[in-house]
Write a protein that holds these residues in place. Structure first.
Motif, PDB file in Angstrom:
ATOM      1  N   GLY A 167      -9.045  17.194   5.724  1.00 37.37           N
ATOM      2  CA  GLY A 167      -9.975  16.241   6.295  1.00 37.37           C
ATOM      3  C   GLY A 167     -10.507  15.227   5.293  1.00 37.37           C
ATOM      4  N   GLU A 168     -10.113  15.335   4.032  1.00 40.80           N
ATOM      5  CA  GLU A 168     -10.587  14.397   3.010  1.00 40.80           C
ATOM      6  C   GLU A 168      -9.780  13.110   3.097  1.00 40.80           C
ATOM      7  OE1 GLU A 168     -12.511  12.487   0.831  1.00 40.80           O
ATOM      8  OE2 GLU A 168     -13.126  14.526   0.290  1.00 40.80           O
ATOM      9  N   VAL A 169     -10.450  12.043   3.506  1.00 36.37           N
ATOM     10  CA  VAL A 169      -9.735  10.776   3.653  1.00 36.37           C
ATOM     11  C   VAL A 169      -9.764   9.965   2.366  1.00 36.37           C
ATOM     12  CG1 VAL A 169     -10.083  10.635   6.135  1.00 36.37           C
ATOM     13  CG2 VAL A 169     -11.801   9.655   4.607  1.00 36.37           C
ATOM     14  N   ASN A 170     -10.780  10.190   1.526  1.00 36.70           N
ATOM     15  CA  ASN A 170     -10.872   9.402   0.293  1.00 36.70           C
ATOM     16  C   ASN A 170     -10.262  10.179  -0.862  1.00 36.70           C
ATOM     17  OD1 ASN A 170     -11.371   7.293  -1.379  1.00 36.70           O
ATOM     18  ND2 ASN A 170     -13.584   7.510  -1.394  1.00 36.70           N
ATOM     19  N   SER A 171      -8.962  10.291  -0.786  1.00 40.39           N
ATOM     20  CA  SER A 171      -8.195  10.993  -1.798  1.00 40.39           C
ATOM     21  C   SER A 171      -7.013  10.131  -2.177  1.00 40.39           C
ATOM     22  CB  SER A 171      -7.696  12.335  -1.239  1.00 40.39           C
ATOM     23  OG  SER A 171      -6.676  12.883  -2.051  1.00 40.39           O
ATOM     24  N   VAL A 172      -6.522  10.312  -3.397  1.00 40.54           N
ATOM     25  CA  VAL A 172      -5.330   9.569  -3.796  1.00 40.54           C
ATOM     26  C   VAL A 172      -4.154   9.917  -2.881  1.00 40.54           C
ATOM     27  CG1 VAL A 172      -4.418  11.223  -5.474  1.00 40.54           C
ATOM     28  CG2 VAL A 172      -4.056   8.778  -5.830  1.00 40.54           C
ATOM     29  N   HIS A 173      -4.196  11.111  -2.282  1.00 40.91           N
ATOM     30  CA  HIS A 173      -3.145  11.492  -1.337  1.00 40.91           C
ATOM     31  C   HIS A 173      -3.148  10.579  -0.118  1.00 40.91           C
ATOM     32  CE1 HIS A 173      -1.987  15.376  -3.255  1.00 40.91           C
ATOM     33  NE2 HIS A 173      -3.220  15.308  -3.727  1.00 40.91           N
ATOM     34  N   ALA A 174      -4.327  10.105   0.268  1.00 40.09           N
ATOM     35  CA  ALA A 174      -4.415   9.200   1.418  1.00 40.09           C
ATOM     36  C   ALA A 174      -3.934   7.797   1.078  1.00 40.09           C
ATOM     37  CB  ALA A 174      -5.862   9.152   1.931  1.00 40.09           C
ATOM     38  N   GLN A 175      -3.713   7.512  -0.200  1.00 38.70           N
ATOM     39  CA  GLN A 175      -3.254   6.192  -0.630  1.00 38.70           C
ATOM     40  C   GLN A 175      -1.730   6.108  -0.745  1.00 38.70           C
ATOM     41  OE1 GLN A 175      -5.319   5.323  -4.326  1.00 38.70           O
ATOM     42  NE2 GLN A 175      -7.309   5.917  -3.483  1.00 38.70           N
ATOM     43  N   LEU A 176      -1.057   7.211  -0.498  1.00 35.57           N
ATOM     44  CA  LEU A 176       0.385   7.258  -0.737  1.00 35.57           C
ATOM     45  C   LEU A 176       1.175   6.389   0.228  1.00 35.57           C
ATOM     46  CD1 LEU A 176       0.884  11.055  -1.522  1.00 35.57           C
ATOM     47  CD2 LEU A 176       0.553   9.156  -3.108  1.00 35.57           C
ATOM     48  N   GLY A 177       0.556   5.986   1.332  1.00 37.72           N
ATOM     49  CA  GLY A 177       1.240   5.088   2.253  1.00 37.72           C
ATOM     50  C   GLY A 177       1.555   3.740   1.638  1.00 37.72           C
ATOM     51  N   ALA A 178       0.903   3.429   0.523  1.00 41.40           N
ATOM     52  CA  ALA A 178       1.191   2.171  -0.172  1.00 41.40           C
ATOM     53  C   ALA A 178       2.543   2.205  -0.869  1.00 41.40           C
ATOM     54  CB  ALA A 178       0.096   1.880  -1.192  1.00 41.40           C
ATOM     55  N   LEU A 179       3.089   3.395  -1.073  1.00 40.89           N
ATOM     56  CA  LEU A 179       4.327   3.550  -1.818  1.00 40.89           C
ATOM     57  C   LEU A 179       5.523   3.644  -0.876  1.00 40.89           C
ATOM     58  CD1 LEU A 179       3.150   6.266  -4.378  1.00 40.89           C
ATOM     59  CD2 LEU A 179       2.829   3.786  -4.476  1.00 40.89           C
TER      60      LEU A 179
END
Length: 270
Positions: free
Chosen positions: A93-105
């Motif tokens: 449920g953590e949205v502010n994680s570097v994992h949530a930024q992986l869609g940029a790659l």
């Protein structure tokens, strides 16, 4: 020289010159360096929080180091996903994680930069308690924070770096550390004594050591920024750290960009 000899050699010279020019013309032109597709991940230090103007909810600033890098050495900033408060962990449920930024790659990503880890180890709380709390509170907060750095952070970074590598397996990934926030040579600062400032700087060095080890273990490149901030702590006469939020100033963001520029070679990206 005998004029007859000159007449005999002149056509040979002309012929050789013509051959050389034809050979040069036949050589393929050197290919122009292609643009490097660049995606930036991380927390508030990568987002540029504090360097106005910055926009909510992530505190991204056009003066952040990913934007400073944009255009240098054919680097083309494609996705700027860094967000203030981001963590390396990936709790449910953590949205502010570097994992949530992986869609940029994606498969087109050539270069990734990441600044992450500080929010996972209660670093901000330690700084705050050393500035405004008692000596005992400062010592306790530092012990707690460095315990997390040593015992919890390596696994969190390993998971995060593995996820980044899976999302962009052909990209060259560069991990940055954090600056030392204080210049103890300038004396006490607020409630932080010279000794406490040095303890905080030592804790920052420990944080950077762990980040560097995990980055290297993942096959990523680590770039140190701490040395560039020496003499530019929050209490120095030429501070690159904002006193109200303890994030890099415009000069600090430029220092990050300079450190990265000095270490990245677009011609040798994996």
């Amino acid at each position: 020289m005998d004029p007859r000899t000159a007449r005999r050699t002149r056509p040979v010279l002309v012929t050789l010159s013509a051959v050389a020019m034809a050979a040069a013309t036949a050589l393929p032109a050197a290919a122009a360096p292609r643009e490097v597709v660049y995606d930036a991940l991380g927390d508030s230090y990568a987002a540029g929080f504090g360097t106005a103007p910055f926009t909510p909810p992530c505190g991204q600033s056009p003066l952040a180091y990913p934007y400073v890098l944009d255009g240098r050495m054919k680097i083309d900033l494609d996705d700027f996903a860094a967000c203030s408060g981001a963590v390396a962990s990936n709790p449910e449920g953590e949205v502010n994680s570097v994992h949530a930024q992986l869609g940029a790659l994606d498969e087109d990503t050539d270069l990734v930069t990441i600044s992450i880890g500080g929010n996972d180890v209660a670093w901000g709380q330690a700084v705050g308690l050393c500035l405004y709390g008692s000596d005992q509170q400062c010592a306790g907060a530092l012990a707690y924070s460095t315990g997390l750095v040593t015992n919890a952070l390596p696994g969190l970074l390993d998971d995060a770096y593995t996820a980044v590598d899976a999302a962009a397996p052909d990209a060259h990934v560069v991990v940055t550390g954090y600056p030392r926030l204080f210049s103890p040579e300038y004396g006490d600062y607020l409630g932080a004594s010279v000794t406490e400032q040095q303890m905080l700087n030592d804790a920052a060095d420990l944080l950077n050591t762990v980040i560097a080890a995990e980055a290297t273990g993942a096959g990523f490149q680590y770039v140190d920024v701490a040395k560039r901030f020496d003499g530019h702590g929050v209490n120095s006469s030429d501070s690159w750290i904002y006193p109200d939020n303890f994030h890099p100033t415009v000069d600090g963001q430029r220092a990050y960009a300079a450190a990265l520029t000095s270490q990245i070679n677009p011609r040798s990206l994996r």
